[in-house]
Design a protein around this motif. Structure first.
Motif, PDB file in Angstrom:
ATOM      1  N   ILE A 565       0.858  -1.184   0.000  1.00  0.00           N
ATOM      2  CA  ILE A 565       0.000   0.000   0.000  1.00  0.00           C
ATOM      3  C   ILE A 565       0.895   1.235   0.000  1.00  0.00           C
ATOM      4  CG2 ILE A 565      -1.777   1.290   1.245  1.00  0.00           C
ATOM      5  CD1 ILE A 565      -2.677  -1.384   2.465  1.00  0.00           C
ATOM      6  N   ASP A 566       0.770   2.033  -1.073  1.00  0.00           N
ATOM      7  CA  ASP A 566       1.607   3.212  -1.234  1.00  0.00           C
ATOM      8  C   ASP A 566       3.072   2.769  -1.209  1.00  0.00           C
ATOM      9  OD1 ASP A 566       1.858   6.001  -1.637  1.00  0.00           O
ATOM     10  OD2 ASP A 566       2.228   6.315   0.483  1.00  0.00           O
ATOM     11  N   GLN A 567       3.885   3.274  -0.289  1.00  0.00           N
ATOM     12  CA  GLN A 567       5.290   2.875  -0.217  1.00  0.00           C
ATOM     13  C   GLN A 567       5.550   1.843   0.876  1.00  0.00           C
ATOM     14  OE1 GLN A 567       7.793   6.103   1.451  1.00  0.00           O
ATOM     15  NE2 GLN A 567       5.879   7.230   1.813  1.00  0.00           N
ATOM     16  N   PHE A 568       4.479   1.348   1.486  1.00  0.00           N
ATOM     17  CA  PHE A 568       4.628   0.469   2.644  1.00  0.00           C
ATOM     18  C   PHE A 568       4.141  -0.943   2.348  1.00  0.00           C
ATOM     19  CE2 PHE A 568       3.485   4.788   4.186  1.00  0.00           C
ATOM     20  CZ  PHE A 568       4.742   5.154   4.670  1.00  0.00           C
ATOM     21  N   TYR A 569       4.646  -1.879   3.160  1.00  0.00           N
ATOM     22  CA  TYR A 569       4.200  -3.268   3.101  1.00  0.00           C
ATOM     23  C   TYR A 569       3.562  -3.618   4.441  1.00  0.00           C
ATOM     24  CZ  TYR A 569       6.907  -3.778  -1.174  1.00  0.00           C
ATOM     25  OH  TYR A 569       7.389  -3.644  -2.447  1.00  0.00           O
ATOM     26  N   PHE A 570       2.270  -3.987   4.406  1.00  0.00           N
ATOM     27  CA  PHE A 570       1.543  -4.379   5.613  1.00  0.00           C
ATOM     28  C   PHE A 570       1.293  -5.882   5.562  1.00  0.00           C
ATOM     29  CE2 PHE A 570       0.472   0.047   4.910  1.00  0.00           C
ATOM     30  CZ  PHE A 570       0.496   0.602   6.181  1.00  0.00           C
ATOM     31  N   TYR A 607       0.941   6.428   8.287  1.00  0.00           N
ATOM     32  CA  TYR A 607       0.369   5.147   7.835  1.00  0.00           C
ATOM     33  C   TYR A 607      -1.156   5.227   7.705  1.00  0.00           C
ATOM     34  CZ  TYR A 607       4.983   3.581   9.359  1.00  0.00           C
ATOM     35  OH  TYR A 607       6.341   3.449   9.520  1.00  0.00           O
ATOM     36  N   THR A 608      -1.766   6.092   8.532  1.00  0.00           N
ATOM     37  CA  THR A 608      -3.227   6.146   8.559  1.00  0.00           C
ATOM     38  C   THR A 608      -3.815   6.605   7.226  1.00  0.00           C
ATOM     39  OG1 THR A 608      -3.181   6.631  10.929  1.00  0.00           O
ATOM     40  CG2 THR A 608      -5.215   7.176   9.741  1.00  0.00           C
ATOM     41  N   VAL A 609      -3.244   7.647   6.643  1.00  0.00           N
ATOM     42  CA  VAL A 609      -3.789   8.204   5.382  1.00  0.00           C
ATOM     43  C   VAL A 609      -3.767   7.166   4.258  1.00  0.00           C
ATOM     44  CG1 VAL A 609      -3.465   9.936   3.583  1.00  0.00           C
ATOM     45  CG2 VAL A 609      -3.289  10.589   6.000  1.00  0.00           C
ATOM     46  N   PRO A 610      -2.601   6.502   3.977  1.00  0.00           N
ATOM     47  CA  PRO A 610      -2.627   5.486   2.918  1.00  0.00           C
ATOM     48  C   PRO A 610      -3.572   4.327   3.218  1.00  0.00           C
ATOM     49  CG  PRO A 610      -0.392   5.744   3.829  1.00  0.00           C
ATOM     50  CD  PRO A 610      -1.247   6.748   4.490  1.00  0.00           C
ATOM     51  N   LEU A 611      -3.732   3.969   4.530  1.00  0.00           N
ATOM     52  CA  LEU A 611      -4.652   2.875   4.869  1.00  0.00           C
ATOM     53  C   LEU A 611      -6.095   3.269   4.561  1.00  0.00           C
ATOM     54  CD1 LEU A 611      -3.128   1.548   8.215  1.00  0.00           C
ATOM     55  CD2 LEU A 611      -3.434   0.241   6.096  1.00  0.00           C
ATOM     56  N   ASP A 616     -10.809   2.888   0.896  1.00  0.00           N
ATOM     57  CA  ASP A 616     -11.694   3.564  -0.065  1.00  0.00           C
ATOM     58  C   ASP A 616     -11.690   2.807  -1.395  1.00  0.00           C
ATOM     59  OD1 ASP A 616     -12.269   5.552   1.761  1.00  0.00           O
ATOM     60  OD2 ASP A 616     -10.843   7.001   0.900  1.00  0.00           O
ATOM     61  N   ASN A 617     -10.484   2.479  -1.845  1.00  0.00           N
ATOM     62  CA  ASN A 617     -10.344   1.762  -3.132  1.00  0.00           C
ATOM     63  C   ASN A 617     -10.956   0.379  -3.076  1.00  0.00           C
ATOM     64  OD1 ASN A 617      -8.994   3.914  -4.346  1.00  0.00           O
ATOM     65  ND2 ASN A 617      -6.979   3.204  -3.662  1.00  0.00           N
ATOM     66  N   GLN A 618     -10.952  -0.209  -1.872  1.00  0.00           N
ATOM     67  CA  GLN A 618     -11.553  -1.538  -1.697  1.00  0.00           C
ATOM     68  C   GLN A 618     -13.070  -1.465  -1.598  1.00  0.00           C
ATOM     69  OE1 GLN A 618      -9.806  -4.746  -1.263  1.00  0.00           O
ATOM     70  NE2 GLN A 618      -8.335  -3.444  -2.345  1.00  0.00           N
ATOM     71  N   LYS A 619     -13.605  -0.217  -1.644  1.00  0.00           N
ATOM     72  CA  LYS A 619     -15.045   0.031  -1.512  1.00  0.00           C
ATOM     73  C   LYS A 619     -15.601  -0.455  -0.173  1.00  0.00           C
ATOM     74  CE  LYS A 619     -16.053   0.116  -6.462  1.00  0.00           C
ATOM     75  NZ  LYS A 619     -15.859   1.556  -6.531  1.00  0.00           N
ATOM     76  N   LEU A 620     -14.720  -0.391   0.844  1.00  0.00           N
ATOM     77  CA  LEU A 620     -15.189  -0.644   2.211  1.00  0.00           C
ATOM     78  C   LEU A 620     -15.740   0.662   2.786  1.00  0.00           C
ATOM     79  CD1 LEU A 620     -15.338  -2.518   4.717  1.00  0.00           C
ATOM     80  CD2 LEU A 620     -13.083  -1.663   5.356  1.00  0.00           C
TER      81      LEU A 620
END
Length: 631
Positions: A565-570, A607-611, A616-620
């Motif tokens: 997600i963005d530049q991070f790996y969760f 981290y909160t903003v990209p999450l 949003d993109n997942q339509k949750l």
């Protein structure tokens, strides 16, 4: 009336009356150049046509007899069904008669008539003597049983009998193939004001129609048929065996050379190396030697090249052998084509034979396996030859077009190969594809080897991508066929497909040292929650280089453990927990902002903003200003 189409032509020494004979037969003048009329000899090819007593309309080619114009003679002989060997009664067989005879023999012209012309110049006794002498000199040639007709082109004596004899021979001639692909060697190119480029030739195979897109090879220059003429009459369709004038749209006259071939696009092979079966003429005074430079004549084409003998140190007069020719320019050729070789200098016919195919590379000399392959091409079992031609999956119509055989004629052979388990049957939508078993197995072996090597070299990539595999295999099929064969191969269990990746059926095996580094990387992420560390720095702490780190991360994403997600790996586990916490919060409060989410997830704004954007993109969730609500 016979619907088949025929071409007859003349051969013989200069000034033995070939052009006058055609005028007597057809009533047409074939000398069209001013110089020809002035000098009284044919320099270029001349064309006429006539109606025979049976109602057959035939084309006539008048070829030059002078030794300087043998190239034109060779171009004219291409496609003849019957040849008239013209010999003057007052001179008999002359040197150029012999060379024309050699050329006709090498080209395999199927039928001929010996025409003793100028019978009005000698008495009956001389004619009897001349006929006996000619028959004796032709005893060792393809004309040894040819009928002999005595005529006078000047007075028309014997011309009706000659017409009947031609008619009788043509009754035995097989029709040229009008069902296969179009192939017409070009023997004239010119421009007509208001119409543009016109090419002429004898249509060897196929049916040509108005609007058809054709290619001029070599060079693959595409053009459309604007108009057609057959025997000077406008037509909408021209068939194999006819003399055709084609007005081409979209092409300049300077782009076309005599010697080119007008063909159905992407059917005939073009190359500079041909496999050959060569016969050195028994009348030749020298052997044919390795790397000898020669003039290669095929259809209307003349190209310089060097002979590469495969089974002989040299070919003595009368000797036959397998060879290749290394041409200086590409040529269109097909198996079974007849060719002629002439000395580079002085120009003299020395050899000829049969094309066995277009080759990809020069073969090594004196190799048993090479000679065996050539022998099979020359006289192999028809089923062997057909199986070898199906080197990649093809439909019946594609095979019929490429091999110049009617589809109906192929079906029995394909059935026999299938029953002998020498043919694989595949499906493209509802269309049957045929593939030679040997070729298919070699192809699959190569494919699986490429996958295995890729997996060993790149164990974390989960297999090779479909497109990279296609490139490495050198596949030139249309994408639909490639995807069809690839997916059906997976269903048949030859390998596995996972999304866009192709793997061996055993799957990718991760080496021990890489597995240890993966475990170390996983362990780091188990402790970070929704505040993942920098990938590069953390990977280096796990003995993973900076350049390798993205590949390790991508592998964990592909197997579903991580999400990028963005530049991070969760980790997927932490994302699932974040999702559950946010849903619970929204059920209680109906909306959530960045600060609330940060508290719920116990992480920072970074981290909160990209999450939030991810969900949003997942339509949750759905964004309304600075707040999110359940979607």
């Amino acid at each position: 009336m016979d619907e088949r189409h025929y071409l007859i032509g003349t051969a013989g020494h200069v000034d033995h009356g070939k052009t006058e004979l055609i005028r007597a037969l057809s009533g047409m003048e074939t000398d069209r150049l001013k110089e020809e009329k002035q000098r009284g000899i044919s320099i270029e090819l001349g064309f006429a046509h006539m109606m025979l007593p049976s109602g057959r309309q035939v084309g006539i080619v008048d070829v030059p007899g002078h030794e300087r114009f043998v190239r034109q003679m060779l171009a004219g002989a291409s496609g003849m069904d019957v040849v008239l060997l013209v010999i003057a009664a007052d001179e008999g067989i002359m040197p150029q008669t012999q060379e024309h005879l050699d050329i006709l023999t090498l080209l395999g012209i199927p039928r001929g008539i010996v025409v003793i012309n100028k019978a009005d110049l000698v008495d009956e006794e001389w004619l009897d003597l001349m006929e006996e002498e000619i028959r004796e000199e032709l005893r060792e040639t393809a004309f040894h049983e040819a009928p002999i007709c005595r005529v006078s082109a000047l007075t028309s004596v014997g011309i009706p009998n000659l017409r009947q004899t031609i008619d009788g021979l043509l009754a035995e001639v097989e029709s040229k193939n009008s069902t296969g692909p179009i192939r017409m060697p070009i023997d004239r190119v010119f421009s007509i004001q208001g119409f543009g480029t016109v090419v002429t030739g004898t249509l060897h195979s196929g049916t040509m129609k108005l609007g058809t897109e054709l290619a001029i090879e070599p060079g693959h220059i595409l053009a459309k048929v604007r108009s057609l003429q057959v025997y000077k009459n406008k037509v909408s369709v021209a068939e194999a065996g006819q003399r055709v004038a084609v007005n081409l749209a979209g092409i300049d006259v300077a782009e076309v050379e005599r010697g080119s071939v007008l063909v159905t696009p992407n059917v005939f092979k073009v190359g500079k190396i041909l496999d050959l079966k060569v016969l050195n003429l028994s009348s030749a005074d020298k052997p044919l030697t390795q790397r000898q430079r020669v003039r290669f004549h095929l259809g209307t084409t003349e190209i310089l090249g060097r002979i590469h003998l495969l089974e002989n140190k040299e070919l003595s007069p009368g000797q036959e052998g397998f060879a290749q020719i290394l041409l200086e320019e590409p040529v269109v050729a097909a198996s079974g084509d007849r060719f002629v070789l002439r000395f580079y200098s002085p120009t003299q016919t020395i050899a000829g034979g049969k094309v066995l195919g277009v080759a990809e590379f020069k073969q090594k000399r004196f190799k048993d396996n090479v000679i065996a392959q050539m022998t099979l091409k020359d006289q192999g079992d028809p089923l062997d030859l057909l199986e070898r031609e199906i080197a990649e999956p093809q439909t019946v119509s594609e095979l019929a077009s490429r091999l110049h055989i009617a589809s109906n004629d192929l079906e029995a052979s394909l059935k026999a190969l299938e029953e002998a388990k020498r043919l694989e049957v595949w499906l493209e939508d509802e269309t049957t594809l045929y593939w030679g078993t040997g070729s298919a197995e070699i192809w699959r072996s190569k494919l699986i080897t490429i996958i295995k090597v890729y997996e060993r070299t790149n164990p974390l990539r989960g297999g090779i991508s479909r497109e990279e595999l296609k490139t490495r295999l050198g596949v030139t099929w249309k994408n639909r066929r490639w995807q069809t064969i690839l997916e059906q191969g997976s269903i048949r269990g030859y390998y596995r497909i996972s999304g866009s990746k192709v793997q061996t059926k055993e799957g990718v095996e991760i080496p021990t040292d890489i597995s240890k580094r993966l475990e170390a990387l996983r362990a780091k992420w188990q402790l970070v929650g929704l505040s993942p560390p920098d990938l590069t720095a953390t990977a280096e702490a796990c003995s993973i280089s900076k350049s390798e780190a993205p590949e390790y991360a991508q592998y964990l994403c592909e197997i579903g453990e991580w999400v990028h997600i963005d530049q991070f790996y969760f980790s997927q586990k932490d994302l699932k927990l974040a999702k559950e916490r946010m849903i619970q919060f929204l059920k209680e409060h109906s909306e959530i902002g960045i600060s609330e989410a940060r508290e719920v997830w116990e992480t920072s704004r970074k981290y909160t903003v990209p999450l939030l954007e991810f969900f949003d993109n997942q339509k949750l969730t759905k964004r309304n200003g600075d707040k999110r609500t359940l979607y």
